[in-house]
Design a protein around this motif. Structure first.
Motif, PDB file in Angstrom:
ATOM      1  N   ALA A 120      10.621  -2.316   3.181  1.00 28.00           N
ATOM      2  CA  ALA A 120      10.621  -1.246   4.177  1.00 28.00           C
ATOM      3  C   ALA A 120       9.851  -0.037   3.646  1.00 28.00           C
ATOM      4  O   ALA A 120       9.176   0.665   4.403  1.00 28.00           O
ATOM      5  CB  ALA A 120      12.057  -0.863   4.529  1.00 28.00           C
ATOM      6  N   THR A 121       9.955   0.190   2.344  1.00 29.76           N
ATOM      7  CA  THR A 121       9.215   1.257   1.671  1.00 29.76           C
ATOM      8  C   THR A 121       8.575   0.670   0.417  1.00 29.76           C
ATOM      9  O   THR A 121       9.256   0.043  -0.391  1.00 29.76           O
ATOM     10  CB  THR A 121      10.155   2.407   1.252  1.00 29.76           C
ATOM     11  OG1 THR A 121      10.827   2.887   2.413  1.00 29.76           O
ATOM     12  CG2 THR A 121       9.387   3.538   0.605  1.00 29.76           C
ATOM     13  N   VAL A 122       7.283   0.868   0.272  1.00 33.16           N
ATOM     14  CA  VAL A 122       6.567   0.356  -0.897  1.00 33.16           C
ATOM     15  C   VAL A 122       6.883   1.245  -2.099  1.00 33.16           C
ATOM     16  O   VAL A 122       6.871   2.477  -2.003  1.00 33.16           O
ATOM     17  CB  VAL A 122       5.046   0.318  -0.629  1.00 33.16           C
ATOM     18  CG1 VAL A 122       4.263   0.000  -1.892  1.00 33.16           C
ATOM     19  CG2 VAL A 122       4.730  -0.700   0.462  1.00 33.16           C
ATOM     20  N   THR A 123       7.173   0.619  -3.223  1.00 31.92           N
ATOM     21  CA  THR A 123       7.427   1.352  -4.459  1.00 31.92           C
ATOM     22  C   THR A 123       6.168   2.102  -4.873  1.00 31.92           C
ATOM     23  O   THR A 123       5.077   1.534  -4.904  1.00 31.92           O
ATOM     24  CB  THR A 123       7.858   0.375  -5.575  1.00 31.92           C
ATOM     25  OG1 THR A 123       9.082  -0.243  -5.174  1.00 31.92           O
ATOM     26  CG2 THR A 123       8.046   1.089  -6.903  1.00 31.92           C
ATOM     27  N   ALA A 124       6.330   3.362  -5.176  1.00 28.04           N
ATOM     28  CA  ALA A 124       5.186   4.212  -5.515  1.00 28.04           C
ATOM     29  C   ALA A 124       4.854   4.123  -6.999  1.00 28.04           C
ATOM     30  O   ALA A 124       5.753   4.041  -7.844  1.00 28.04           O
ATOM     31  CB  ALA A 124       5.498   5.663  -5.168  1.00 28.04           C
ATOM     32  N   PRO A 125       3.569   4.138  -7.335  1.00 25.69           N
ATOM     33  CA  PRO A 125       3.186   4.256  -8.746  1.00 25.69           C
ATOM     34  C   PRO A 125       3.752   5.540  -9.342  1.00 25.69           C
ATOM     35  O   PRO A 125       3.955   6.531  -8.637  1.00 25.69           O
ATOM     36  CB  PRO A 125       1.660   4.299  -8.694  1.00 25.69           C
ATOM     37  CG  PRO A 125       1.316   3.576  -7.431  1.00 25.69           C
ATOM     38  CD  PRO A 125       2.407   3.971  -6.465  1.00 25.69           C
ATOM     39  N   THR A 126       3.997   5.507 -10.633  1.00 21.69           N
ATOM     40  CA  THR A 126       4.619   6.647 -11.310  1.00 21.69           C
ATOM     41  C   THR A 126       3.684   7.361 -12.269  1.00 21.69           C
ATOM     42  O   THR A 126       4.048   8.401 -12.810  1.00 21.69           O
ATOM     43  CB  THR A 126       5.854   6.164 -12.104  1.00 21.69           C
ATOM     44  OG1 THR A 126       5.444   5.162 -13.050  1.00 21.69           O
ATOM     45  CG2 THR A 126       6.912   5.580 -11.178  1.00 21.69           C
ATOM     46  N   ALA A 127       2.508   6.811 -12.491  1.00 21.14           N
ATOM     47  CA  ALA A 127       1.561   7.404 -13.449  1.00 21.14           C
ATOM     48  C   ALA A 127       0.142   7.275 -12.899  1.00 21.14           C
ATOM     49  O   ALA A 127      -0.193   6.272 -12.273  1.00 21.14           O
ATOM     50  CB  ALA A 127       1.672   6.708 -14.801  1.00 21.14           C
TER      51      ALA A 127
END
Length: 141
Positions: A120-127
């Motif tokens: 439902a929500t794509v995991t966002a990059p953190t770096a």
């Protein structure tokens, strides 16, 4: 299998999803760790890829996202979970912005087509990977 700088050995592995429209993700195995490149489209396929990675018995120490298309980011949450807390998910600034905005509407199209097999929500990059930045993992650049 290859050598870099004499003693640094690594192996590149690939997981290809089943069915039409097969999707690849890759990981580099060093002596002590894994670095993952892209994360599949479907949650179910990302779970299979994560299981294949786990068979090496080495920790995932970084995830790198090449671009924001659904077939590269749909499984990010699964791969990040397999890696564990604090493992960086790298992407270029433009890719991070594209994932956050989904301006092309690709994620909603994937979700409409795949249902619960796309997040439902794509995991966002953190770096953020800066232009010409080099990552060094287990002696590999």
């Amino acid at each position: 299998h290859a050598e870099v700088g004499g003693d640094t050995h690594f192996t590149v592995h690939r997981f290809a999803s089943s069915g039409p429209g097969s999707v690849n993700c890759f990981w580099v195995e060093t002596a002590h760790a894994l670095v993952v490149f892209d994360a599949q489209r479907q949650i179910s396929q990302a779970r299979l890829a994560a299981a294949a990675m786990a068979r090496h018995g080495k920790p995932i120490v970084a995830i790198v996202v090449s671009h924001a298309h659904p077939d590269h980011v749909g499984g990010l949450g699964i791969i990040a979970e397999a890696a564990g807390p604090g493992v960086p998910i790298y992407a270029a600034a433009e890719t991070r912005a594209d994932i956050a905005a989904d301006a092309g509407g690709y994620f909603s199209i994937a979700r409409a087509y795949l249902g619960d097999d796309f997040p439902a929500t794509v995991t966002a990059p953190t770096a953020t990977l800066m232009p010409d930045e080099q990552l060094t993992v287990d002696g590999l650049v």
